[in-house]
Scaffold this active site. Structure first.
Site, PDB file in Angstrom:
ATOM      1  N   ARG A   1      28.174  47.376  21.996  1.00 51.66           N
ATOM      2  CA  ARG A   1      28.539  47.409  20.707  1.00 51.66           C
ATOM      3  C   ARG A   1      29.252  46.350  19.935  1.00 51.66           C
ATOM      4  NH1 ARG A   1      30.452  52.575  18.496  1.00 51.66           N
ATOM      5  NH2 ARG A   1      31.027  51.266  16.837  1.00 51.66           N
TER       6      ARG A   1
ATOM      7  N   HIS B   1      29.082  40.672  39.033  1.00 49.31           N
ATOM      8  CA  HIS B   1      27.672  40.284  39.190  1.00 49.31           C
ATOM      9  C   HIS B   1      27.081  39.689  37.737  1.00 49.31           C
ATOM     10  CE1 HIS B   1      23.759  41.264  41.710  1.00 49.31           C
ATOM     11  NE2 HIS B   1      23.586  40.283  40.841  1.00 49.31           N
TER      12      HIS B   1
ATOM     13  N   ASN C   1      33.771  46.769  41.599  1.00 46.83           N
ATOM     14  CA  ASN C   1      32.978  46.031  40.479  1.00 46.83           C
ATOM     15  C   ASN C   1      32.861  46.680  39.117  1.00 46.83           C
ATOM     16  OD1 ASN C   1      30.405  45.345  39.159  1.00 46.83           O
ATOM     17  ND2 ASN C   1      29.370  45.103  40.899  1.00 46.83           N
TER      18      ASN C   1
ATOM     19  N   HIS D   1      29.355  51.510  39.937  1.00 46.71           N
ATOM     20  CA  HIS D   1      28.835  52.464  39.020  1.00 46.71           C
ATOM     21  C   HIS D   1      29.485  53.751  39.364  1.00 46.71           C
ATOM     22  CE1 HIS D   1      25.692  54.429  36.890  1.00 46.71           C
ATOM     23  NE2 HIS D   1      25.709  55.294  37.591  1.00 46.71           N
TER      24      HIS D   1
ATOM     25  N   HIS E   1      26.597  49.835  47.518  1.00 49.50           N
ATOM     26  CA  HIS E   1      25.175  50.236  46.650  1.00 49.50           C
ATOM     27  C   HIS E   1      25.071  51.705  46.705  1.00 49.50           C
ATOM     28  CE1 HIS E   1      22.097  48.907  43.833  1.00 49.50           C
ATOM     29  NE2 HIS E   1      21.714  50.150  43.921  1.00 49.50           N
TER      30      HIS E   1
ATOM     31  N   GLU F   1      28.919  38.152  42.952  1.00 47.18           N
ATOM     32  CA  GLU F   1      27.579  38.402  43.491  1.00 47.18           C
ATOM     33  C   GLU F   1      26.357  37.835  42.590  1.00 47.18           C
ATOM     34  OE1 GLU F   1      28.368  42.873  45.201  1.00 47.18           O
ATOM     35  OE2 GLU F   1      27.253  42.739  43.296  1.00 47.18           O
TER      36      GLU F   1
END
Length: 240
Positions: free
Chosen positions: A18, A43, A7, A215, A191, A70
């Site tokens: 920025r 996503h 992801n 992440h 997740h 997603e």
């Protein structure tokens, strides 16, 4: 071997902070593929605070591996985007508007008719569907009744409990996976999966086809390098 879909939302988050095009989100997608990922996940959210709809349109024709989009299908523009781009897979996630991150699966019993309609729309367009669900047997059974090909197990609960008691953490996910296999559903997961908890999850979930990780992998890439991080995550998915 379970497939790894990277992801790349966090690349877009940094870029958008920025302005300009640094980091280049399209390059991040292509590099994920080049470094060994089996696919790329995005996503897009209605406010486009990270992945933009233009990113999605640019990424799909450039990829050689699997593309997974997603998002919340209650937004008509999301449905229209998926039908336009035609990814290999669409993962239906019940996000509320402005939600920081996904934090629950669908109530597949309450929303059965709605999900049946959506799944039919995407399947008729040749797009594989996956429904984001909690590891609850009633929700797995409900998902099977929608006609979806796959479910994605929401794994935050597993990740939170893993450090204290990994056996207890994995138990509801094993039961959910066993039921999904029995009902003929393919299994994805995602997740808060990371280098500490991914191997154990992969080793214990029967029929796990794909994990979507963003992440944690991008955080690890800051220290370890993008290519190295992808390879380390893939190593966690190697059985035996």
């Amino acid at each position: 071997m379970t497939k790894l879909s990277v992801n790349i939302n966090k690349f877009a988050t940094i870029r958008n902070s920025r302005g300009g095009n640094n980091p280049d989100v399209l390059k991040a997608a292509l590099d994920a593929e080049r470094f060994g990922a089996d696919g790329v996940t995005v996503h897009p959210r209605p406010d486009e605070r990270h992945i933009r709809y233009a990113d999605v349109r640019a990424i799909k024709p450039a990829l050689k591996t699997e593309f997974n989009i997603e998002g919340n299908p209650t937004e008509q523009k999301f449905v229209d985007l998926v039908l336009e781009v035609k990814p290999h897979q669409v993962t239906l996630v019940p996000d509320a508007e402005g939600q920081l991150t996904s934090d629950h699966g669908w109530d597949t019993v309450k929303h059965k008719d709605y999900l049946v309609e959506l799944v039919s729309i995407f399947k008729n367009a040749g797009i594989r569907t996956s429904i984001f669900v909690d590891p609850v047997e009633a929700m797995i059974e409900g998902a099977a009744k929608t006609g979806t090909e796959r479910i994605e197990l929401y794994t935050e609960g597993y990740a939170k409990q893993f450090i204290e008691n990994k056996e207890a953490a994995i138990e509801p996910y094993v039961k959910a996976a066993e039921l999904a296999n029995k009902l003929g559903l393919g299994i994805n997961a995602g997740h808060d999966l990371d280098l500490d908890n991914l191997q154990y999850f992969s080793d214990n979930i029967p029929g796990l086809l794909e994990v979507s990780i963003g992440h944690a992998l991008i955080c690890d890439a800051l220290y370890l390098g993008y290519e190295n991080a992808i390879q380390l995550y893939k190593r966690c998915l190697t059985k035996g």
